[in-house]
Design an enzyme around this catalytic site. Structure first.
Site, PDB file in Angstrom:
ATOM      1  N   SER A  85      51.639  38.421  28.229  1.00  0.00           N
ATOM      2  CA  SER A  85      52.259  38.013  29.523  1.00  0.00           C
ATOM      3  C   SER A  85      53.191  39.116  29.844  1.00  0.00           C
ATOM      4  CB  SER A  85      52.686  36.859  29.471  1.00  0.00           C
ATOM      5  OG  SER A  85      53.208  36.227  30.663  1.00  0.00           O
ATOM      6  N   ASP A 111      49.687  40.444  33.281  1.00  0.00           N
ATOM      7  CA  ASP A 111      48.322  39.737  33.150  1.00  0.00           C
ATOM      8  C   ASP A 111      48.232  38.596  34.432  1.00  0.00           C
ATOM      9  OD1 ASP A 111      50.333  37.882  32.442  1.00  0.00           O
ATOM     10  OD2 ASP A 111      48.938  36.375  31.303  1.00  0.00           O
ATOM     11  N   ASP A 162      49.464  36.020  35.916  1.00  0.00           N
ATOM     12  CA  ASP A 162      49.396  34.465  35.973  1.00  0.00           C
ATOM     13  C   ASP A 162      50.942  33.995  36.530  1.00  0.00           C
ATOM     14  OD1 ASP A 162      51.217  35.218  33.907  1.00  0.00           O
ATOM     15  OD2 ASP A 162      50.039  33.742  32.444  1.00  0.00           O
ATOM     16  N   ASP A 206      53.263  39.317  36.964  1.00  0.00           N
ATOM     17  CA  ASP A 206      53.490  39.957  35.818  1.00  0.00           C
ATOM     18  C   ASP A 206      52.217  40.692  35.077  1.00  0.00           C
ATOM     19  OD1 ASP A 206      51.955  37.420  35.244  1.00  0.00           O
ATOM     20  OD2 ASP A 206      53.084  37.074  33.604  1.00  0.00           O
TER      21      ASP A 206
END
Length: 607
Positions: A169, A325, A327, A323
């Site tokens: 993340s 990734d 999400d 961010d």
């Protein structure tokens, strides 16, 4: 290069000298002497010869466990408490064994795997694919970097039994992670998580077979996921649109992550044509070179500053960030109608409250808001959402622990048909049931629609938020993060949580602390009369303290994915009308500031 015998002698000396803990020394000996770890022996011998005892102690003193986001931590080539080829392989094998056991002997099993742009993510994803293929699980592998919510969608879309996302993340470049998804597309929850951990532990004692990628591609045990999955995902996101307004310009930054493949694609598909993707942070790069501190976390205002500078220069209406990734989102806005003037960033609770209010209002205006609709949020998110939902006549499910997997679980438990919107304060949001994880794409699209709708009615987003405060009261929140790394850090966090449980502050911001809700011991304790009462589910390492003033509370919890302990502070001030809002904001801020100062002082005494 040192021999194994010489290395064992050095380990013994390091343990006696206090440079290695007993558990770390035992783990290192296993990796030196036992067959399953033979391929890592040469690298481990080199680390021992170099005397990297601190790194080795941190790497071996424990086994990296599943937290709120799966398995996440620092990457290091050897060790059980870090991410490397071995621990990733064990994780994949454990998941494969769990899925095969759950499906039953001889049943066909499948898993979809995606990864972000971090260092070692391509290699880790391929290891997972080869391990699963060797275990008899068919793999759908995304060849290039993709977002976490796309992985959640793909599990459902491809009707797989499980999913793996390789990502850490918004963690620093040193980290990576293994996120594990169930057949519904949500991150694994009890009892499955405990069973997977058992399978991973069993795998850690034996060799992990792998099937070659070429062989697997030839016989179909590994197939590459195609663009049709991407197209279906973007269509599902755009299907959650709630407004026709599009007349704004946007500066968007993926913060060197995968967001251009999902967030930017969804904005374009939804009809937002004036989207400027920030050039300096556009390239996919696991070092996150052009982000302050190399931490691509949209919760940090500094991460959005370059995009805000670009927006002021080009007189854009909105800044959006995701961010690595993709999400979570961050939002930047002009404070006034002067787009070249001062800008501000919103916190996760403000973004969530705004989007919840907007989605409810737009749904109601279309005649589609039903009594069975509900909002889902967590115990440490703003109470403003519940007040807004009450105003619209729908319920809020807000008794959940931190982690979007609990929101996903609640959606399936309460019924997807009634799910309207879900969020947690750490900038994660979801509308729709196409996925079971937070999604920066749908969040960015909805916030862009909100901003465009406000512009159409000649109102700023800040003014819209102020209107909500006038309606339901001014809610304010503050987050304190304390980082404690390594084995000593784990002990420090445990010690702090113990202090808060056994001898909590008696007052905060001049207010009596009256009750503590302890979700680990499952009890509510009165701090004024001494009475206790049972506290049912959920179960987690979370303590919430209430004060004598309604709406003023604070919470303490260790992070499940980072070496941190977090303190969540909440305050609310009644607003009698628009003219009273400035003084209400000042009162809320004063209470939060004093709460933060008191928490810091308490930590100095107990830490």
């Amino acid at each position: 290069m040192s021999t194994v015998a010489a290395a064992l002698a050095k380990i013994e000396d390091a343990e006696k000298g206090g440079q290695l803990s007993k558990s770390a020394a035992a783990g290192i000996r296993r990796w030196l002497e036992e067959a399953p770890f033979a391929q890592y022996r040469e690298k481990l011998l080199g680390e021992i010869e170099a005397g990297r005892w601190k790194q080795l102690d941190d790497a071996f003193y424990a086994v990296l466990e599943f937290g709120t986001g799966g398995r996440r931590g620092i990457m290091y080539p050897v060790g059980t408490n870090v991410l490397n080829a071995r621990t990733i392989g064990e994780s994949a094998r454990g998941l494969a064994d769990f899925v095969r056991r759950k499906k039953g002997e001889g049943a066909a099993c499948s898993c979809v795997i995606a990864r972000d742009t971090r260092h070692n993510s391509p290699e880790f994803a391929e290891i997972c694919a080869r391990v699963l293929a060797a275990a008899g699980v068919k793999v759908h592998l995304f060849k290039d970097a993709r977002s976490t919510p796309l992985l959640s969608f793909a599990v459902r879309h491809l009707k797989c039994d499980a999913g793996i996302m390789i990502t850490a993340s918004h963690n620093p470049p040193s980290d990576n992670g293994f996120k594990c998804y169930n057949a519904e597309g949500g991150q694994v929850v009890p009892p499955d998580d405990a069973e997977i951990i058992k399978c991973v532990e069993a795998a850690s004692d034996r060799e992990i077979p792998e099937k070659s990628l070429d062989e697997s591609l030839k016989d179909g045990s590994i197939v590459y996921a195609g663009s049709d999955v991407d197209d279906a995902y973007i269509a599902a996101v755009v299907g959650e649109s709630v407004s026709h307004a599009r007349g704004i310009s946007i500066v968007y930054t993926p913060l060197h992550g995968v967001g251009e493949t999902s967030v930017a694609a969804a904005l374009k598909a939804d009809g937002f044509m004036d989207v400027n993707i920030l050039a300096s942070q556009r390239t996919q790069d696991g070092d996150f070179p052009n982000v302050p501190g190399h931490v691509s976390n949209p919760e940090n205002p500094s991460a959005l500053q370059a995009a805000i500078d670009e927006a002021r220069k080009t007189k854009a209406d909105l800044v959006l960030a995701s961010d690595p990734d993709a999400d979570r989102i961050g939002v930047g806005l002009p404070k006034t109608s002067d787009l070249a003037g001062e800008w501000l960033t919103l916190d996760g609770n403000q973004i969530g409250a705004l989007m919840a209010a907007f989605v409810m209002k737009q749904t109601a205006d279309r005649g589609r808001l039903r009594p069975d609709h509900y909002i889902v949020t967590t115990l440490v998110s703003t109470g403003m959402t519940k007040a807004l939902a009450r105003r619209e006549g729908i319920r809020t499910e807000d008794d959940l622990l931190v982690g979007f997997k609990w929101i996903a679980q609640r959606v399936d438990r309460e019924g997807p048909a009634g799910f309207l919107f879900g969020f947690e304060e750490s900038h994660g949001y979801l509308k729709g049931v196409y996925a079971r994880d937070k999604d920066a794409s749908v969040a960015a699209m909805l916030f862009a629609e909100l901003a465009a709708t406000c512009k159409d009615r000649r109102q700023s987003v800040v003014e819209y938020l102020d209107d909500l405060y006038v309606d339901v009261g001014h809610y304010g929140e503050h987050l304190i993060n304390k980082t404690y790394k390594g084995r000593e850090g784990v002990d420090k966090i445990k010690s702090i949580m113990k202090a808060f449980r056994e001898a909590p502050p008696k007052t905060i911001a001049g207010l009596k602390v009256t009750e503590v809700f302890d979700y680990k011991t499952h009890e509510v304790r009165s701090l004024t009369g001494g009475a206790t009462s049972p506290l049912p589910e959920p179960s987690g390492d979370l303590v919430i303290f209430h004060t004598e003033r309604e709406g003023v509370r604070f919470a303490a919890r260790p992070s499940g994915t980072e070496p941190k302990i977090k303190f969540y502070l909440f305050a609310r001030t009644h607003v009698t009308g628009p003219d009273a809002l400035p003084s209400a904001k000042a009162e809320t801020r004063a209470v939060l500031d004093q709460m933060a100062a008191d928490i810091e002082k308490y930590l100095e005494e107990v830490a």
